[in-house]
Structures are given as structure tokens and as C-alpha cells.
Design a protein around this motif. Structure first.
Motif, PDB file in Angstrom:
ATOM      1  N   PRO A 116       0.996  -1.294  -0.123  1.00  0.00           N
ATOM      2  CA  PRO A 116      -0.220  -0.312  -0.145  1.00  0.00           C
ATOM      3  C   PRO A 116       1.160   1.285   0.030  1.00  0.00           C
ATOM      4  CG  PRO A 116      -0.200  -1.456   1.935  1.00  0.00           C
ATOM      5  CD  PRO A 116       0.740  -1.489   0.650  1.00  0.00           C
ATOM      6  N   LYS A 117       0.191   2.441  -0.577  1.00  0.00           N
ATOM      7  CA  LYS A 117       0.922   3.730  -0.678  1.00  0.00           C
ATOM      8  C   LYS A 117       0.137   4.189   0.676  1.00  0.00           C
ATOM      9  CE  LYS A 117       3.343   3.047  -4.458  1.00  0.00           C
ATOM     10  NZ  LYS A 117       3.353   1.378  -4.377  1.00  0.00           N
ATOM     11  N   LEU A 118       1.158   5.319   1.105  1.00  0.00           N
ATOM     12  CA  LEU A 118       1.017   5.545   2.203  1.00  0.00           C
ATOM     13  C   LEU A 118       0.292   7.083   2.328  1.00  0.00           C
ATOM     14  CD1 LEU A 118       2.997   4.078   5.165  1.00  0.00           C
ATOM     15  CD2 LEU A 118       0.783   3.449   4.084  1.00  0.00           C
ATOM     16  N   GLY A 119       0.601   7.838   1.381  1.00  0.00           N
ATOM     17  CA  GLY A 119       0.164   9.439   1.828  1.00  0.00           C
ATOM     18  C   GLY A 119      -1.193   9.641   0.972  1.00  0.00           C
ATOM     19  N   MET A 120      -2.359   8.661   0.366  1.00  0.00           N
ATOM     20  CA  MET A 120      -3.824   9.413   0.159  1.00  0.00           C
ATOM     21  C   MET A 120      -4.573   8.998   0.891  1.00  0.00           C
ATOM     22  SD  MET A 120      -6.177  10.749  -1.705  1.00  0.00           S
ATOM     23  CE  MET A 120      -6.203  11.036  -3.026  1.00  0.00           C
TER      24      MET A 120
END
Length: 679
Positions: A239-243
Motif C-alpha cells: 500500500p501507498k500511504l500518502g493518500m
């Protein structure tokens, strides 16, 4: 396994009853009537009503953005008006302009397209009803997995069909540049974000304030892909955590009482982009998104893509999930409108939640008969599949055996109970005619026909030709990997270490989990739970006997253990090839774009010499995962100053040691047994 992760499994009618084919009614009634019908959604009751045009104004007037604009003006020497104009231009590029008329237009187009592509689109009505209720009570975040371009608006189509407020969707900026299509997508609720934002302070501020405003006002449910990108391997991505952090921030700061997260699992019998994905993994440049490309791709409408399942998970309260994981009082010490760097505790909580959502997406997906068949076909030598073929009776018998193992492991299977098993498997092979063919009682791998050429095909070109077909099949195997991965890690630990000591097996299990954390989704900090789950599942299928001190293989479990070890072997072999490359004397500093073809060349030579038996080493995704894993394990460093994605091998001895542990040259007693310990 965490309580929040448990789902019921099953096959046959009891599993199918949860799902309704939304295309069935569309085949009987007018498509235009469906698009123009009265749309009566029940929106969020807790926020001020605002229009799509109001959102950018609210963002520009927010205290948070005003503060950042002033700060940037001071830092750069520009006037606040100039910085504000730049912020306004970013908003114009980014903002969605949701209009019901365009939703109706897409509803009409999509009905036509979906009826051509799919036999049925099955949706679980229980999840949909729970979503309908949740949207009225709290801001809702929809988190679908991302496997195909079809994912993009199918959720909106379903929600429009069932009178649920349609979502606004975070989309990549290339889609905005598509003529006509970009404008239609924007008016259907897409807002566009740049892929490489880097340290652009103003862009981050505008984007985060835009997202927060959508949530605080309850303008619409917000949909984004927690994996960030479309998976080219049909396997879950890290998972990408920024959003994820942006959408949770209004809760952390007390701007909303609660947020509901809704994981959504989209499962395909067959994906439209299967051959393109395989070619991309082999280094063929990705086609740029364009309207012309979309029109050229219309020939896919002539083929059959089977069944699509859309499984809406139950809405999950962020307030309940975060209880005891984060101290919200720290946010009260700083004014809400001031930019804050997320603290380590908040980052850990966001990471845990993001991994949990992907895990639940995996468990909510439906596994097709073809995915099980692909697992077995890939365990046969590629030469057998291309030349002699695999006996059909052998494949079908083994698939029936694997179906039982999958059900023991809690799988949700898309296996029709009312159809005889041989017919189910014959249909699966017929649907995947682009990957395999059945001829004279045998199954063969289909390789693309070579165009007539002046010179004969080279052995290296022939490897790549086979690799494209193999990687297509790999992607379908990957759809069921999440089901087997924990037992496979334990089966591999048993096979490699030749020990029965529980603590030694646990140490090796943790080592494998650490090395392959970029390949498979493991919730941070849950090594012990994963190990216990693996033990429980292997005992349930009769593969092992377990006591307090020992885990021993049973005679009856050799088939299951052998299958599970073979499932993980391509990853072990691929990583070993890349470790070997990185340990060469001449390799010190290298760019990613040099690394990928160099490893591909080495793997091709090893395949031709008979030393390497897996074509998965040729996949750029596997190669990039090795780089990420070695960075995480601090044996490789990314050069910050470089724009070329350059890496330096920091510790060749450590890379060599990881390879030696994987191959069983270093005994498990030498490993740290502490859960989640760095190597």
C-alpha cells in the motif's frame, strides 16, 4: 489472523446467494431507460451541502492553505497573490466536476460495454445495503483493489444503479489528458493527481486540503486505490500511504467524529489487459493513455471475459480500529490549520490500517477454477507445456484435490456447484484460450505466432516469447497466492531447515516473511499471528502434527507440503539470481534502468543453460521488489541526489548471507528468533 480479517469461505450455492448479477435485468430492459431513470440517493446527513464548484473556493479560503501560501511566499520571495494563483491553477487541473448528466451518459455506455464483455457482474447485496446506510451516517472512503482499467468506474456504475451517492475518485493525471474521455471522466467524479509530487509543498497542501474538504463536508464518498497503481501481476501491491494519511487526518484532528472505510474486492475470471501486462513486465514500454488507443482497443469487445465479482466489504469504523493505537490528544496541542508532520505513532497506525485494508480485499476476492489450474500448470516444466503438453486427466484430478485444500484454507471460490466438475474446468480452459489450448487429451501453453521473418528466431528471443505466455498464466496464479502464502512460508521453512523445532521454524518463517514483504501483504507487527495461522491451516489439512515444541510433517501431508513449497520456489529462485548479480565484483553503483535488462539477460542465459527453471525472474515487478526488499534490509541504498533511480550495494556480504540462508546453507539456529527483527 486478526479478528477484523476473518471472512467466511465456501463454494457453491451458499456462496453464490450473497451475489446478484446486475446485468441480468439490464439484458431484459431498456439501456436508455436505466440511464434516464429517477436517481434518488440518500446523502451524508452530517455535513453542509455544497456543490462541485464550491469545493475549490472552500479550499482556497481555508486557513491551512492561506498559511502555506504565506510561508511559500516568504521562502521564495514571490508575492502571496502569485502563490495563490499557482494554487488556483493546481485546483483547476485537479478538481472533479461531478454532474449527474455525465453519470447517466456513462451509465448508458457502460451497460452496452459490460453486456458485451462479461457473462455477469455479480455484486454482494448485503455489502451494498451496509454501504448505503454508512454513507448517511459518516464520511465514507471506498477502497477497491486495482486489477484492470475496468475497475475505474464500475463502482460508480453499481452505486448509480442502486441509488447510492456516486463517489469522487482519485485518478492519475494521464487520464485527464485524454481528449473527450478526460472531460467525461472529470464530470463523472474523477479528480486528477500527479504521480510524481516529490517535495512540491504547495501541491501537497492543495491536494491534502482538497481531500480533507471532500471528507469534512461529506460532499460524496471518496474512492481511491490504496495500492496506488494498477497491479500488472494481479497480485496485491504494497500500500501507498500518502493518500491514506490524507483521508484519515480529519479524524485524527477531530474535524469529523468518525470515518468508515469500505474495502472492495474486484475479481475477474479474465482481465482485458492480460497480454499487455505480460509484455510490460518484459520491458515493452507501456502504451500512453489516449483516446485513440481506447478506440483501437475496442476489438476486445469481440471476446468473452467471463464473470466479474464485486464484493463490498462491511464498512469499518476508523474510530474503533484506531482505539489504543494512536493518542489523538497530541493533535489538540497544535492548531488544526497549521501543517503538521505526521508523528511516528500516526505513521505506524496509517501503515497498519492500509495493510489491513489490502488483506481484507484479498480475503474478499473470489478465486476462479482457472486460478487453481494455473497454480498447478506452472509447477510443470515450461518445456513440457510448450512441447509434450500436460495430460488433461492429470490436471483435472489435481485441480479437484487443490479445490479441497483451498476450501480447507477458507477460500471463497467461484466454482458453480450445479455444473459437473469436468465441465467447469473445460469452460475455464476455453475462456483462457489466449494462454492455453486443449488438444488430444493434453493441455499446451499458447505462444504468440511469430510473423514471417528473414532470419531464424534466436534462442534468446524464443525465451522471451515463452516468457510472455508464462507471465500471463502467472498473473492468474497470483489471484490465489494470498490464500496459500502463509502455509507456503511454513512448508518452505520445514523443507529448507529440515528441523521440527517450533522456535527454529518460527525464526526461518520470520526471515522468509521479511525477505518477501514486498511480494506479499503482511500486516506489520503480526509475525506471530501469521505463523500461528500457518500452523493452524497446515494442521487442518492434515499436513503437519503440532506440539508445544515441534511442528512435524505427516506422511499424509507430503502432497500439500510439496505443492506449497513449489508455489514459493519461483520467488526464491528469482531472488537468488538477483542476489548473484548484485554480488558480482563489477556491480557497485547502478541505475534501475540498467539493472532490469542486465538481470533479464543473466536470467535468459541461465534458462537456456538449464540452470534456472522459472521465467518469473524476467519480470520487472519481481526485479523491482528485490531492490525494495534489499533497501528495507539496509544492504542496498538509493542515492538521494540521483534522478536516474541509482542504487549502491552497501553490503555484498549481507546480500550473500541472505542468499545462503534461503538455500539452507546457514542453519536456523543462527537466525534471530525475535518477531519482525531486521536481518
Amino acid at each position: 489472523m486478526t479478528d477484523t480479517c476473518q471472512h467466511s469461505g465456501g463454494a457453491g450455492p451458499e456462496n453464490e446467494e450473497e451475489f446478484v448479477d446486475i446485468l441480468e435485468e439490464r439484458r431484459l430492459r431498456s439501456d436508455l431507460g436505466h440511464a434516464l431513470r429517477t436517481f434518488r440517493p440518500s446523502p451524508y446527513k452530517g455535513g453542509p451541502s455544497c456543490s462541485a464548484a464550491d469545493l475549490p473556493k472552500i479550499v482556497l479560503e481555508s486557513q491551512h492553505l492561506r498559511y502555506v501560501v504565506k510561508e511559500i511566499a516568504t521562502e521564495t520571495g514571490a508575492s502571496p497573490e502569485e502563490v495563490r494563483e499557482e494554487a488556483s491553477a493546481i485546483l483547476e487541473e485537479m478538481s472533479q466536476n461531478l454532474q449527474l448528466g455525465f453519470i447517466r451518459l456513462l451509465g448508458y455506455i457502460f451497460t452496452k460495454v459490460f453486456k458485451r464483455l462479461f457473462t455477469s457482474i455479480n455484486v454482494n447485496m448485503e455489502g451494498l445495503k451496509a454501504l448505503q446506510q454508512a454513507i448517511q451516517e459518516s464520511p465514507v472512503i471506498l477502497l477497491p483493489n486495482h486489477r484492470s482499467y475496468v475497475d475505474f468506474l464500475v463502482i460508480s456504475y453499481i452505486m448509480f444503479t442502486y441509488d447510492i451517492p456516486v463517489p469522487v475518485i482519485a485518478a492519475g493525471i494521464p487520464l485527464a489528458g485524454m481528449k473527450i474521455v478526460g472531460a467525461i471522466i472529470r464530470r463523472s467524479g474523477a479528480f486528477f493527481i500527479r504521480r510524481a509530487i516529490g517535495s512540491d509543498k504547495l501541491y501537497w497542501a492543495v491536494m491534502s486540503e482538497y481531500v480533507r474538504t471532500i471528507i469534512k463536508t461529506g460532499f460524496a464518498p471518496l474512492e481511491f486505490y490504496v495500492e496506488g497503481l494498477r497491479s500488472r501481476t494481479l497480485k496485491s501491491l504494497m500500500p501507498k500511504l500518502g493518500m491514506m494519511h490524507m483521508v484519515l487526518e480529519p479524524y485524527f484532528k477531530g474535524e469529523v467524529y468518525d470515518i468508515q472505510l469500505v474495502p472492495i474486492s474486484l475479481s475477474y475470471d479474465r482481465v482485458l489487459e492480460e497480454s499487455l501486462l505480460a509484455l510490460e513486465l518484459l520491458g515493452v514500454p507501456k502504451l500512453k493513455e489516449s483516446t485513440t488507443g481506447l478506440l483501437k482497443a475496442s476489438k476486445v469487445l469481440q471476446d468473452d471475459y467471463g464473470i466479474m465479482h464485486v464484493n463490498f466489504g462491511r464498512p469499518m469504523s476508523v474510530r474503533r480500529l484506531c482505539r489504543g493505537k494512536i493518542n489523538l490528544r497530541q493533535y489538540n496541542l497544535i492548531p488544526r490549520d497549521l501543517p503538521q508532520k505526521p508523528r511516528a505513532e500516526a505513521q505506524a497506525c496509517v501503515s497498519w490500517l492500509a495493510h489491513l485494508m489490502v488483506r481484507i480485499q484479498e480475503e474478499g476476492s473470489l478465486i476462479s477454477p482457472w486460478s487453481l489450474m494455473a497454480c498447478l500448470l506452472l509447477q510443470a516444466p515450461t518445456a513440457v507445456l510448450t512441447e509434450q503438453g500436460l495430460p488433461w486427466h492429470q490436471l483435472t484430478e489435481k485441480t479437484i484435490w487443490l479445490r479441497k485444500l483451498a476450501l480447507d484454507f477458507g477460500a471463497r471460490l467461484n466454482w458453480p456447484a450445479q455444473v459437473p466438475d469436468p465441465d467447469v474446468m473445460s469452460s475455464a480452459v476455453a475462456l483462457h484460450h489466449s494462454v492455453v489450448r486443449r488438444e488430444a487429451g493434453r493441455v499446451y501453453l499458447v505462444r504468440e505466432e511469430e510473423p514471417e521473418r528473414k532470419r531464424p528466431i534466436s534462442p534468446e528471443e524464443d525465451v522471451i516469447r515463452s516468457a510472455a505466455a508464462v507471465l500471463m498464466m502467472v498473473s492468474y496464479r497470483n489471484q490465489s497466492l494470498h490464500l496459500f502464502v502463509r502455509p507456503a512460508l511454513l512448508a518452505t521453512a520445514i523443507g529448507v531447515t529440515k528441523t521440527a523445532q517450533r522456535d527454529e521454524l518460527f525464526a526461518f518463517f520470520c526471515f522468509l516473511r521479511d525477505v518477501f514483504s514486498n511480494e506479499f501483504i503482511f500486516i506489520p507487527g503480526e509475525s506471530s499471528q501469521d505463523f500461528e495461522e500457518a500452523c493452524v491451516l497446515l494442521r487442518k489439512c492434515g499436513a503437519v502434527h503440532i506440539s508445544e515444541q515441534e511442528v512435524t510433517a505427516s506422511d499424509a501431508g507430503l502432497e500439500a507440503l510439496s505443492f506449497l513449497q513449489a508455489l514459493l520456489q519461483p520467488f526464491i529462485d528469482s531472488y537468488q539470481v538477483m542476489f548473484r548479480f548484485l554480488c558480482e565484483d563489477k556491480v557497485h553503483v547502478f541505475a534501475e534502468k540498467q539493472f532490469l535488462p542486465a538481470v533479464r539477460n543473466l536470467a535468459t542465459k541461465l534458462i537456456l543453460s538449464g540452470e534456472l527453471h522459472t521465467y518469473e525472474t524476467l519480470s520487472s515487478d519481481t526485479q523491482k521488489n528485490v531492490l525494495s526488499a534489499l533497501r528495507r534490509l539496509e544492504t542496498l541504498a538509493k542515492l538521494e541526489s540521483s534522478e536516474q533511480n541509482e542504487y549502491r550495494v552497501v553490503n555484498k556480504a549481507a546480500v550473500r548471507r541472505i542468499g545462503d540462508i534461503l538455500s539452507g546453507k546457514i542453519p536456523p539456529q543462527m537466525l534471530q528468533a525475535a518477531p519482525d527483527a531486521k536481518l
